[in-house]
Design a protein around this motif. Structure first.
Motif, PDB file in Angstrom:
ATOM      1  N   PRO A 102     -49.746  -0.245   3.229  1.00 50.09           N
ATOM      2  CA  PRO A 102     -49.341   0.932   2.713  1.00 50.09           C
ATOM      3  C   PRO A 102     -48.862   0.533   1.159  1.00 50.09           C
ATOM      4  O   PRO A 102     -48.433  -0.584   0.973  1.00 50.09           O
ATOM      5  CB  PRO A 102     -47.872   1.458   3.346  1.00 50.09           C
ATOM      6  N   PRO A 103     -48.998   1.448   0.355  1.00 50.05           N
ATOM      7  CA  PRO A 103     -48.489   0.994  -1.063  1.00 50.05           C
ATOM      8  C   PRO A 103     -46.993   0.853  -1.024  1.00 50.05           C
ATOM      9  O   PRO A 103     -46.253   1.479  -0.341  1.00 50.05           O
ATOM     10  CB  PRO A 103     -48.817   2.392  -1.876  1.00 50.05           C
ATOM     11  N   GLU A 104     -46.637   0.033  -2.040  1.00 49.37           N
ATOM     12  CA  GLU A 104     -45.047  -0.506  -1.977  1.00 49.37           C
ATOM     13  C   GLU A 104     -44.522   0.789  -2.564  1.00 49.37           C
ATOM     14  O   GLU A 104     -44.788   1.482  -3.571  1.00 49.37           O
ATOM     15  CB  GLU A 104     -44.891  -1.554  -3.137  1.00 49.37           C
ATOM     16  N   THR A 105     -43.364   1.048  -1.911  1.00 50.07           N
ATOM     17  CA  THR A 105     -42.351   2.181  -2.292  1.00 50.07           C
ATOM     18  C   THR A 105     -41.033   1.576  -2.937  1.00 50.07           C
ATOM     19  O   THR A 105     -40.712   0.661  -2.390  1.00 50.07           O
ATOM     20  CB  THR A 105     -42.068   3.045  -1.132  1.00 50.07           C
ATOM     21  N   VAL A 106     -40.636   2.307  -3.992  1.00 49.78           N
ATOM     22  CA  VAL A 106     -39.142   1.911  -4.565  1.00 49.78           C
ATOM     23  C   VAL A 106     -38.414   3.168  -4.659  1.00 49.78           C
ATOM     24  O   VAL A 106     -38.537   4.224  -4.859  1.00 49.78           O
ATOM     25  CB  VAL A 106     -39.610   1.172  -5.924  1.00 49.78           C
ATOM     26  N   SER A 107     -37.184   3.100  -4.306  1.00 51.73           N
ATOM     27  CA  SER A 107     -36.371   4.068  -4.054  1.00 51.73           C
ATOM     28  C   SER A 107     -34.948   3.732  -5.008  1.00 51.73           C
ATOM     29  O   SER A 107     -34.851   2.524  -5.506  1.00 51.73           O
ATOM     30  CB  SER A 107     -35.740   4.348  -2.612  1.00 51.73           C
ATOM     31  N   TRP A 108     -34.075   4.674  -5.514  1.00 54.76           N
ATOM     32  CA  TRP A 108     -33.036   4.648  -6.167  1.00 54.76           C
ATOM     33  C   TRP A 108     -31.707   5.152  -5.457  1.00 54.76           C
ATOM     34  O   TRP A 108     -31.881   6.191  -4.727  1.00 54.76           O
ATOM     35  CB  TRP A 108     -33.404   5.742  -7.419  1.00 54.76           C
ATOM     36  N   THR A 109     -30.749   4.298  -5.437  1.00 58.03           N
ATOM     37  CA  THR A 109     -29.558   4.787  -4.938  1.00 58.03           C
ATOM     38  C   THR A 109     -28.405   4.915  -6.039  1.00 58.03           C
ATOM     39  O   THR A 109     -28.245   3.899  -6.887  1.00 58.03           O
ATOM     40  CB  THR A 109     -29.035   3.595  -3.938  1.00 58.03           C
ATOM     41  N   PRO A 110     -28.051   6.188  -6.084  1.00 62.38           N
ATOM     42  CA  PRO A 110     -27.003   6.369  -7.176  1.00 62.38           C
ATOM     43  C   PRO A 110     -25.786   5.482  -6.854  1.00 62.38           C
ATOM     44  O   PRO A 110     -25.400   5.380  -5.669  1.00 62.38           O
ATOM     45  CB  PRO A 110     -26.849   7.893  -7.067  1.00 62.38           C
TER      46      PRO A 110
ATOM     47  N   ARG B 262     -21.309   4.636 -26.624  1.00 59.69           N
ATOM     48  CA  ARG B 262     -20.021   5.169 -25.865  1.00 59.69           C
ATOM     49  C   ARG B 262     -20.733   6.071 -24.991  1.00 59.69           C
ATOM     50  O   ARG B 262     -20.372   7.412 -25.047  1.00 59.69           O
ATOM     51  CB  ARG B 262     -19.165   5.850 -26.811  1.00 59.69           C
ATOM     52  N   TYR B 263     -21.262   5.621 -23.773  1.00 58.06           N
ATOM     53  CA  TYR B 263     -22.007   6.644 -22.967  1.00 58.06           C
ATOM     54  C   TYR B 263     -21.023   7.615 -22.150  1.00 58.06           C
ATOM     55  O   TYR B 263     -19.960   7.435 -21.674  1.00 58.06           O
ATOM     56  CB  TYR B 263     -22.933   5.753 -21.669  1.00 58.06           C
ATOM     57  N   LYS B 264     -21.476   8.748 -22.254  1.00 58.95           N
ATOM     58  CA  LYS B 264     -20.935   9.966 -21.368  1.00 58.95           C
ATOM     59  C   LYS B 264     -21.441  10.093 -20.252  1.00 58.95           C
ATOM     60  O   LYS B 264     -20.944  10.324 -19.339  1.00 58.95           O
ATOM     61  CB  LYS B 264     -20.807  11.221 -22.228  1.00 58.95           C
ATOM     62  N   LEU B 265     -22.703   9.845 -20.300  1.00 58.27           N
ATOM     63  CA  LEU B 265     -23.522   9.872 -18.733  1.00 58.27           C
ATOM     64  C   LEU B 265     -24.355   8.881 -18.744  1.00 58.27           C
ATOM     65  O   LEU B 265     -25.183   8.450 -19.656  1.00 58.27           O
ATOM     66  CB  LEU B 265     -24.054  11.288 -18.723  1.00 58.27           C
ATOM     67  N   LEU B 266     -24.515   7.999 -17.700  1.00 51.73           N
ATOM     68  CA  LEU B 266     -25.598   7.355 -17.311  1.00 51.73           C
ATOM     69  C   LEU B 266     -26.583   7.703 -16.312  1.00 51.73           C
ATOM     70  O   LEU B 266     -27.736   7.625 -16.860  1.00 51.73           O
ATOM     71  CB  LEU B 266     -24.858   5.710 -16.872  1.00 51.73           C
ATOM     72  N   GLN B 267     -26.100   8.030 -15.327  1.00 57.16           N
ATOM     73  CA  GLN B 267     -27.253   8.636 -14.546  1.00 57.16           C
ATOM     74  C   GLN B 267     -27.188  10.104 -14.498  1.00 57.16           C
ATOM     75  O   GLN B 267     -26.084  10.842 -14.635  1.00 57.16           O
ATOM     76  CB  GLN B 267     -26.835   8.395 -12.845  1.00 57.16           C
ATOM     77  N   SER B 268     -28.491  10.626 -14.551  1.00 57.31           N
ATOM     78  CA  SER B 268     -28.652  12.106 -14.645  1.00 57.31           C
ATOM     79  C   SER B 268     -28.113  12.838 -13.220  1.00 57.31           C
ATOM     80  O   SER B 268     -28.528  12.406 -12.193  1.00 57.31           O
ATOM     81  CB  SER B 268     -30.201  12.275 -14.773  1.00 57.31           C
ATOM     82  N   LYS B 269     -27.574  13.808 -13.542  1.00 57.48           N
ATOM     83  CA  LYS B 269     -27.135  14.614 -12.618  1.00 57.48           C
ATOM     84  C   LYS B 269     -28.048  15.830 -11.998  1.00 57.48           C
ATOM     85  O   LYS B 269     -28.140  16.528 -11.076  1.00 57.48           O
ATOM     86  CB  LYS B 269     -25.644  15.416 -12.845  1.00 57.48           C
ATOM     87  N   VAL B 270     -29.246  15.840 -12.777  1.00 56.47           N
ATOM     88  CA  VAL B 270     -30.127  17.014 -12.663  1.00 56.47           C
ATOM     89  C   VAL B 270     -31.518  16.527 -12.200  1.00 56.47           C
ATOM     90  O   VAL B 270     -31.918  16.954 -11.162  1.00 56.47           O
ATOM     91  CB  VAL B 270     -30.443  17.736 -14.069  1.00 56.47           C
TER      92      VAL B 270
ATOM     93  N   ARG C 223     -31.173  -0.750 -11.852  1.00 58.12           N
ATOM     94  CA  ARG C 223     -29.799  -0.391 -12.467  1.00 58.12           C
ATOM     95  C   ARG C 223     -29.433  -1.044 -13.923  1.00 58.12           C
ATOM     96  O   ARG C 223     -28.732  -0.442 -14.750  1.00 58.12           O
ATOM     97  CB  ARG C 223     -28.833  -0.937 -11.363  1.00 58.12           C
ATOM     98  N   ALA C 224     -30.081  -2.057 -14.021  1.00 57.28           N
ATOM     99  CA  ALA C 224     -29.850  -2.961 -15.473  1.00 57.28           C
ATOM    100  C   ALA C 224     -30.627  -2.488 -16.251  1.00 57.28           C
ATOM    101  O   ALA C 224     -30.368  -2.814 -17.561  1.00 57.28           O
ATOM    102  CB  ALA C 224     -29.978  -4.327 -14.990  1.00 57.28           C
ATOM    103  N   THR C 225     -31.514  -1.901 -16.163  1.00 54.33           N
ATOM    104  CA  THR C 225     -32.336  -1.351 -17.282  1.00 54.33           C
ATOM    105  C   THR C 225     -32.771  -0.019 -17.552  1.00 54.33           C
ATOM    106  O   THR C 225     -33.360   0.148 -18.283  1.00 54.33           O
ATOM    107  CB  THR C 225     -33.778  -2.295 -17.255  1.00 54.33           C
ATOM    108  N   TYR C 226     -32.518   0.841 -16.426  1.00 53.93           N
ATOM    109  CA  TYR C 226     -32.759   2.039 -16.675  1.00 53.93           C
ATOM    110  C   TYR C 226     -32.507   2.914 -17.752  1.00 53.93           C
ATOM    111  O   TYR C 226     -31.454   2.760 -18.237  1.00 53.93           O
ATOM    112  CB  TYR C 226     -32.594   2.759 -15.388  1.00 53.93           C
TER     113      TYR C 226
END
Length: 207
Positions: free
Chosen positions: A23-31, A50-58, A124-127
């Protein structure tokens, strides 16, 4: 029991089937809790950092990664690194020359960009949250375009293109980065129709 040529052929067939069924490799994201990163950047000399938001909530990042993984097949890190010097920072004319010389295909090029997006957006270090959606038919279109190569094709032919998400593309929502437009489905914009008519591949949308 002595091995015969037929036995060797059977072994090779079984090995081939095993590889084909991988099967193809799968990658997942954990907030994660980004409070520490936000605090560290609160006094950054650059106001833009001066980040107000790093991870998208949408955005559903796992949906984006799934749409990529489903198209990569067995394309992996080794393939990515092999194509890196041929693709990274190259202009369209150079890429088209590589395709014409048989050193690159539009399918490989499209998979390379998809893999790169997944590689950086799942870390997490590059997104950057720069790419917010992926066209699930991008590789299929690239594969079809590989079969219709011609010296008469437009320079844009077979080239992956990212649209800003206020440009309409049929089959994907046009959100302009706003949650209220999450399900805003439209027909192609004029510029999208022109890109497609010249053979361009809509890879996805950016914020």
């Amino acid at each position: 029991m002595r091995s015969t040529p037929h036995t060797y052929l059977l072994y090779l067939l079984l090995i081939s089937l095993g590889v084909a069924c991988t099967p193809p490799e799968t990658v997942s994201w954990t907030p994660y809790d980004e409070a520490e990163e936000l605090a560290a950047n609160a006094e950054n000399p650059s106001r833009r950092l001066r980040y107000k938001l790093l991870q998208s909530k949408v955005m559903d990042k796992n949906k984006l990664l799934e749409d990529i993984s489903g198209q990569l097949g067995r394309f992996d890190e080794e393939d990515y690194l092999e194509l890196l010097p041929r693709v990274l920072d190259q202009d369209i004319a150079t890429l088209q020359q590589l395709v014409a010389a048989g050193e690159l295909t539009y399918e490989q090029l499209t998979k390379w960009y998809l893999y790169r997006i997944r590689k950086y957006e799942s870390d997490r270090a590059t997104y950057l949250n720069a790419v917010i959606s992926i066209n699930p038919d991008a590789v299929a279109r690239a594969r079809a375009l590989d079969k219709s190569q011609s010296s008469e094709n437009h320079p844009l032919y077979g080239m992956p293109v990212l649209l800003k998400d206020n440009v309409n593309f049929a089959g994907m929502p046009t959100t302009a980065g706003a949650e209220v437009f999450a399900n805003n489905m439209t027909e192609d914009a004029f510029i999208t129709r022109q890109i497609k008519a010249k053979g361009g591949i809509i890879l996805g949308k950016t914020n």
